[in-house]
Design a protein around this motif. Structure first.
Motif, short mmCIF file in Angstrom:
data_model
loop_
_atom_site.label_atom_id
_atom_site.label_comp_id
_atom_site.label_asym_id
_atom_site.label_seq_id
_atom_site.Cartn_x
_atom_site.Cartn_y
_atom_site.Cartn_z
N ALA A 166 0.73 -1.26 -0.11
CA ALA A 166 0.05 -0.06 0.06
C ALA A 166 1.02 1.23 -0.19
N ASP A 167 2.08 1.16 0.51
CA ASP A 167 3.00 2.22 0.55
C ASP A 167 3.30 2.92 -0.80
N CYS A 168 2.93 2.03 -1.76
CA CYS A 168 3.36 2.91 -3.29
C CYS A 168 2.01 3.23 -3.96
N PHE A 169 1.04 3.10 -3.40
CA PHE A 169 -0.48 3.58 -3.87
C PHE A 169 -0.04 5.05 -4.23
N PRO A 170 0.18 5.74 -3.21
CA PRO A 170 0.20 7.18 -3.73
C PRO A 170 1.01 7.53 -4.95
N SER A 171 2.28 6.94 -5.05
CA SER A 171 2.93 7.05 -6.22
C SER A 171 2.22 6.83 -7.42
N VAL A 172 1.62 5.54 -7.42
CA VAL A 172 1.09 5.07 -8.65
C VAL A 172 -0.19 6.08 -9.03
N ASP A 173 -0.87 6.49 -8.13
CA ASP A 173 -1.94 7.57 -8.25
C ASP A 173 -1.13 8.63 -8.82
N TYR A 174 -0.26 9.16 -8.52
CA TYR A 174 0.32 10.47 -8.59
C TYR A 174 1.06 10.40 -10.15
N PHE A 175 1.62 9.28 -10.57
CA PHE A 175 2.16 9.30 -12.15
C PHE A 175 1.00 8.96 -12.92
N GLU A 176 0.16 8.28 -12.67
CA GLU A 176 -1.22 8.07 -13.40
C GLU A 176 -1.98 9.33 -13.74
N ARG A 177 -1.91 10.12 -12.74
CA ARG A 177 -2.61 11.38 -12.87
C ARG A 177 -1.98 12.45 -13.67
N ARG A 178 -0.72 12.54 -13.53
CA ARG A 178 0.33 13.34 -14.33
C ARG A 178 0.50 12.85 -15.46
N ASP A 179 0.13 11.57 -16.17
CA ASP A 179 0.63 11.08 -17.17
C ASP A 179 2.22 10.92 -17.31
N THR A 180 2.78 10.66 -16.31
CA THR A 180 4.39 10.72 -16.43
C THR A 180 4.27 8.94 -16.90
N PRO A 181 5.23 8.54 -17.77
CA PRO A 181 5.51 7.07 -17.91
C PRO A 181 6.14 6.50 -16.61
N PHE A 182 5.63 5.40 -16.28
CA PHE A 182 6.02 4.59 -15.07
C PHE A 182 6.03 3.36 -15.01
N ILE A 183 7.01 2.54 -14.45
CA ILE A 183 6.94 1.33 -14.27
C ILE A 183 6.95 0.81 -12.83
N VAL A 184 6.66 -0.36 -12.54
CA VAL A 184 6.53 -0.68 -11.08
C VAL A 184 7.78 -1.79 -11.08
N ALA A 185 8.63 -1.75 -10.00
CA ALA A 185 9.59 -2.71 -9.63
C ALA A 185 9.50 -3.20 -8.33
N VAL A 186 9.28 -4.35 -8.22
CA VAL A 186 9.03 -4.98 -6.75
C VAL A 186 10.42 -5.31 -6.36
N ASN A 187 10.90 -4.78 -5.15
CA ASN A 187 12.30 -4.73 -4.36
C ASN A 187 12.00 -5.94 -3.64
N CYS A 188 12.97 -7.01 -4.05
CA CYS A 188 12.84 -8.26 -3.29
C CYS A 188 13.69 -8.27 -2.05
N PHE A 189 12.75 -7.99 -0.98
CA PHE A 189 13.65 -8.36 0.48
C PHE A 189 13.51 -9.59 0.73
N GLU A 190 14.61 -10.11 1.44
CA GLU A 190 14.67 -11.45 2.01
C GLU A 190 13.45 -11.33 3.12
N GLY A 191 12.99 -12.67 3.35
CA GLY A 191 12.05 -12.86 4.24
C GLY A 191 10.42 -12.32 3.95
N ALA A 192 10.70 -11.41 2.66
CA ALA A 192 9.16 -11.21 2.27
C ALA A 192 8.39 -12.46 1.62
N ARG A 193 7.27 -12.53 1.80
CA ARG A 193 6.52 -13.64 1.01
C ARG A 193 6.63 -13.35 -0.32
N THR A 194 6.89 -14.55 -1.25
CA THR A 194 7.04 -14.08 -2.76
C THR A 194 5.62 -14.04 -3.45
#
Ligand SMILES: Nc1nc2c(ncn2[C@@H]2O[C@H](COP(=O)(O)OP(=O)(O)OP(=O)(O)O)[C@@H](O)[C@H]2O)c(=O)[nH]1
Ligand SMILES: [Mg+2]
Lengths: 135, 200
Positions: free
Chosen positions: B121-149
């Protein structure tokens, strides 16, 4: 070049006690340095505008403060506004004011980044992609 | 690589074209790590005033008492020969610095949004922001150890990402991974920008 040894940004120099927290704090010195000015007399500097010195400042020029001279020295090679701000450890807004003075006096020239309309230039994408692949 | 240090730079010499990319995402998601992994210089820090460019400071009297604050951004650089220089800015994580995003996003070619599956959920605001602004964006999932895949499809669904938005896994500490992320972003920006306005 070391990419892994220290992931933290360049540390601040000492003597910055007026910064209370790492992210935000009161700033008095930068205003004093620009004599209270918040906008440059000339120029419109984005963080990635590139600045290059057209001549050297020997140290006797009237109207130049030490920070002005430091910028002129630094910009013997082109630097972005963001880099100048980072190296001088001053907020970008302060650097913009100082750069405006230097531009006005003819010490530096500035190249602003391309407008967003140029983002259709295929050659740019190809150059950047080739460069990234070679990293 | 660097500008030719040995050569003098007479005024009027052609300077490289500067390109700006952003690295966004929630607090502690690995923005500075990613910038650092691909930058040719150690990440630098620049600061902007919180007030003057957003609110406008016109009353300069009593500046000493004014509680003017700054917000810090990390950035790195990659230069490509004489012609282009890429600046990568990590956007300030905290939402109280939201206004800074407008200045950072202005003229940016695109943005990488880093996501951590433990706190998507921490990246929702970023997604909303760049969508609204029409800035090209991609999402990269940073793989931390211990995080469920998670399957990327699950992440796409959770973030409500349109199918055309590139989504990939990364390890922000590794240069090769960071490089792949940036290539994905630049290709995506190229595709979006090569459409005619009528297609869009
Ligand atoms: N295991 C693992 N750790 C990572 C990865 N990326 C970053 N980290 C660690 O996560 C912590 C936070 O990373 P930062 O790069 O400082 O995160 P940030 O997004 O810049 O944080 P803020 O600027 O404070 O919002 C650091 O201790 C990193 O070493 C990753 O891919 N895997
Ligand atoms: Mg950071």
């Amino acid at each position: 070049m070391s990419h892994y040894d220290d992931l933290r940004p360049e540390p601040r120099g000492s003597g910055h006690d007026e910064w209370l927290d790492e992210h935000a704090g009161p700033v008095v010195r930068p205003y004093v340095m620009t004599r209270g000015r918040t906008e440059p007399v000339r120029g419109d500097f984005s963080l990635i505008s590139l600045v290059v010195a057209g001549r050297t400042a020997t140290g006797t020029e009237p109207g130049l403060d030490p920070e002005h001279r430091t910028i002129v020295r630094l910009c013997q090679d082109p630097q972005s506004v963001a880099e100048i701000a980072a190296y001088l450890d001053l907020p970008a807004g302060t650097i913009r004011v100082l750069l405006g003075d230097l531009l006005d006096k003819g010490y530096v020239s500035v190249q602003n980044p391309q407008p967003e309309t140029d983002f259709r230039d295929r050659r740019m994408y190809e150059a950047v992609l080739n460069g990234l692949r070679a990293l | 690589m660097d500008y030719e240090r040995s050569e003098r730079t007479p005024a009027g010499r052609k300077l490289p074209t500067a390109i700006k990319l952003l690295v966004a995402g929630g607090f502690g998601v690995g923005k500075t790590t990613l910038v650092s992994a691909v930058s040719e210089i150690r990440p630098l820090r620049t600061e902007e005033f919180l007030t003057d460019r957003s609110v406008g400071v016109d009353d300069l009297e009593g500046v000493e008492e004014k509680n003017t604050t700054t917000v810090a951004m990390d950035f790195g650089r990659i230069s490509f020969g004489e012609d282009y220089v890429l600046y990568l800015f990590g956007t300030p994580g905290q939402e109280r610095f939201w206004f800074m995003w407008d200045e950072l996003a202005a003229g940016a070619l695109g943005a990488v949004i880093l996501a951590d599956t433990r706190r998507l959920a921490d990246c929702f605001p970023s997604v909303d922001y760049f969508e609204r602004r029409d800035t090209p964006f991609i999402v990269a999932v940073n793989c931390f150890e211990g995080a469920r895949t998670y399957e990327l499809d699950e992440v796409r669904l959770a973030l409500g990402l349109k199918p055309e938005i590139p989504l990939l896994l990364c390890d922000a500490r590794r240069r090769q991974s960071g490089k792949e992320v940036l290539i994905t972003l630049v290709r995506h920006a190229m595709e979006l920008n090569s459409r005619t306005p009528a297609d869009a």
